[in-house]
Design a protein around this motif. Structure first.
Motif, PDB file in Angstrom:
ATOM      1  N   GLY A  40       0.824  -1.205   0.000  1.00  0.00           N
ATOM      2  CA  GLY A  40       0.000   0.000   0.000  1.00  0.00           C
ATOM      3  C   GLY A  40       0.856   1.251   0.000  1.00  0.00           C
ATOM      4  N   SER A  65      -5.933  -2.725   1.220  1.00  0.00           N
ATOM      5  CA  SER A  65      -5.011  -3.681   0.610  1.00  0.00           C
ATOM      6  C   SER A  65      -5.265  -5.019   1.274  1.00  0.00           C
ATOM      7  N   THR A  96      -3.012  -2.637  -6.068  1.00  0.00           N
ATOM      8  CA  THR A  96      -3.670  -2.162  -4.848  1.00  0.00           C
ATOM      9  C   THR A  96      -3.223  -0.765  -4.453  1.00  0.00           C
TER      10      THR A  96
END
Length: 612
Positions: free
Chosen positions: A100, A178, A610
């Motif tokens: 992330g 995520s 993501t």
């Protein structure tokens, strides 16, 4: 991004971690690392593949039954040894792995620097672990509480796992935006980005929800609380992944295996939903919202990449069969342009992984405007599956190759079923035509199997064109998205520049590129605008372009014009994408192999995107 694996329990951690990293290689990455706790917290990481990490640690003592491991896809800081994960805290008592982006890392970093912290890497992740340790020490709280406080201060997306040198019996995991899944064994826990590293050890899993923290203590039950300190009861699910789906089973690459799995994956996506003999299409996942679809004044399809191409096919399907206007949007653009959304709109969100960050954000925007959201994804328990009002899984099975193949045809299959069901409910299709299409769709897996027999022919074509620098893909109607998808596949895995166009648009610009060096791939099946496509082929030939044509079996007209033809079985025009896509996938695959490219893990790409 991109891959997380962690373990705590009675087994040796390192073999589980390294095997897990190999399972996650399909996600795409540029560096790898591992940390194992025994008498000390030992951390090793390096740029490159998991194999390079294995080589680097082969003489190291990595014994211990608690550890974390990671494959990184660079966001903050270039791919190198220092920026690779895991990252130590300032005292080196804590280590973290993170997928992330922490968007407000810069002000947090400046504040920590002003307080005497020094940073080894350029990553946002190192900022987070320093912040957590600073809170733990100065607030005199437990590590779990420090994580909770810190996560209330950060902005962005994260899936994290933290190991503590001073607490060899606990792992802390948390997620927002995520994916993170916890596998539950006998006195042991496994943590991963998805279920692929877990399935051979346990079938019992918990998918963490956004802003949840899992406290995994040896010999205790999993404990989950939110970052606002609300305790949650874990919802334990049973995995249905077949371990054989994670192996190549004799194929040279996962991508080739997945291309050849499409007769089965298409059939699995129809199983229990299409009953051709009874004249029934039933999608149980959206049945409660079927009337919303029937009453919709507009359908908006949001997706990215290959899923966006499937959505373009869906646009043709819904408009022709159900007579509902459709807009197909890039999720990444949709969320930023203040779109006009009405409460009677239905938004269909398509994603292979179910974790695509831009698509998730677009879903939240559409939900905030009151629209009904239908999800189409491949991964059970994924974020999109949980964020939507209803939806249907494609049942394509795990797709390990980064370049999507079977997921695309499964998405198109599901959209076809959805459009047929809606047309039948609205009465926009006659019963005889409806039944005719059901029977033809039921025959598609067999026709895909027949299409796969063109592989040897495609190898010959690939040999001719493997060294080209550019390619043009053309199609009309339902085959325009097929052309775009074919071009994307070539770009993704062979690194040849390629563009997909509606065939009629060629003369509005791209025709300037055509010369005797330019291969032009044309989807020219004998339906719809066939005569117009033949004219477009003649325009290319007049400029000495090289034609590779996908044609219906028995075609003589295009055969007389094209330099190379690939014959596919005849089917209904709206079902041609399910067949015509197959040779384009094979062409990209064989060209990439001949060029020496890493087919399953193309450079710079990640399977599950993501981050924004």
């Amino acid at each position: 991004m991109c891959g997380i694996v962690a373990y705590i329990g009675p087994r040796q951690a390192y073999p589980i971690l390294i095997k897990g990293l190999h399972r996650l290689e399909y996600r795409g990455y540029d560096s790898a690392g591992v940390a194992v706790l025994n008498s000390d917290l030992k951390l090793y990481k390096c740029k490159g593949k998991v194999a390079a990490l294995e080589e680097a640690v082969k003489d190291k003592d990595l014994s211990g039954n608690i550890g974390i491991a990671h494959t990184r896809w660079a966001t903050h800081g270039e791919p190198n040894d220092v920026n690779a994960h895991p990252h130590f805290s300032y005292s080196r008592n804590l280590a973290i792995i993170h997928n992330g982006i922490i968007e407000n890392y810069a002000p947090l970093k400046n504040e920590l620097i002003n307080r005497g912290f020094r940073f080894e890497s350029e990553t946002d992740t190192e900022v987070l672990i320093h912040l957590i340790e600073d809170i733990e020490i100065n607030e005199k709280v437990s590590l779990a509480e420090a994580v909770q406080i810190a996560l209330n201060q950060v902005v962005g997306a994260y899936a994290i796992v933290i190991i503590d040198k001073n607490d060899p019996d606990t792992l802390i995991a948390a997620r927002k935006g995520s994916p993170l899944v916890v596998g539950i064994g006998e006195n042991e826990f496994f943590v991963a980005s998805d279920a692929t590293p877990i399935v051979e050890y346990t079938r019992e899993v918990v998918y963490l929800n956004d802003e949840e923290i899992a406290i995994l203590h040896r010999n205790k039950e999993i404990k989950i609380k939110t970052i606002t300190n609300i305790e949650k009861t874990p919802y334990i699910q049973t995995l249905e992944i077949n371990l054989s789906a994670l192996e190549k089973e004799g194929f040279d690459h996962f991508m080739l295996k997945e291309i050849y799995e499409q007769p089965r994956s298409i059939r699995d996506s129809m199983r229990g939903r299409l009953k051709a003999r009874e004249g029934i299409v039933l999608l149980g996942g959206i049945i409660d919202y079927q009337q919303k679809l029937v009453n919709a004044k507009r359908i908006i399809i949001i997706a990215c990449g290959t899923s966006w191409h499937a959505g373009l096919v869906g646009e043709y399907l819904f408009e022709e069969l159900a007579r509902i206007p459709v807009e197909v949007e890039y999720a990444s653009e949709f969320r930023y342009r203040n779109p006009v959304i009405y409460e009677d709109d239905v938004v269909i969100a398509i994603s292979q992984s179910g974790e695509t960050a831009d698509t998730l954000a677009a879903i939240e925007l559409a939900k905030s405007k009151g629209a009904t959201i239908i999800g189409v994804c491949n991964v059970v328990g994924s974020s999109i599956a949980r964020a939507t009002h209803a939806g249907s899984y494609t049942h394509a099975g795990p797709e390990i190759g980064v370049a999507s193949t079977k997921a695309f045809t499964a998405q198109v299959t599901l959209l076809t079923l959805m459009a047929l069901m809606l047309a039948d409910s609205k009465g926009t299709i006659s019963k005889s035509r409806f039944n005719q299409l059901l029977h033809e769709l039921d025959d598609i897996p067999g026709k895909v199997e027949e299409t796969l027999k063109v592989n040897d022919k495609i190898i010959e074509i690939a040999t001719v064109f493997k060294d080209v620098r550019n390619a043009l893909y053309l199609g009309r109607g339902y085959n325009f998205p097929v052309a775009m998808e074919g071009a994307l596949k070539l770009k993704e895995i062979s690194y040849i520049h390629a563009e997909g166009y509606p065939a009629a648009e060629m003369k509005h610009g791209p025709i300037a590129l055509i010369d005797e060096e330019m291969p032009v791939v044309v989807v020219a099946t004998n339906k719809g605008t066939y005569e117009k496509v033949v004219s477009n082929i003649q325009e290319v030939k007049a400029r000495k372009g090289k034609i590779i044509a996908i044609v219906t079996e028995g075609d003589e007209t295009v055969k007389a014009l094209a330099d190379h033809i690939i014959e596919v079985p005849e089917t209904e025009e709206m079902l041609v994408p399910l067949i015509a896509t197959i040779p384009l996938q094979l062409l990209s695959y064989h060209i990439a192999v001949m060029r020496g490219c890493n087919v399953d893990q193309p450079r710079n790409l990640a399977k599950s995107v993501t981050v924004e």
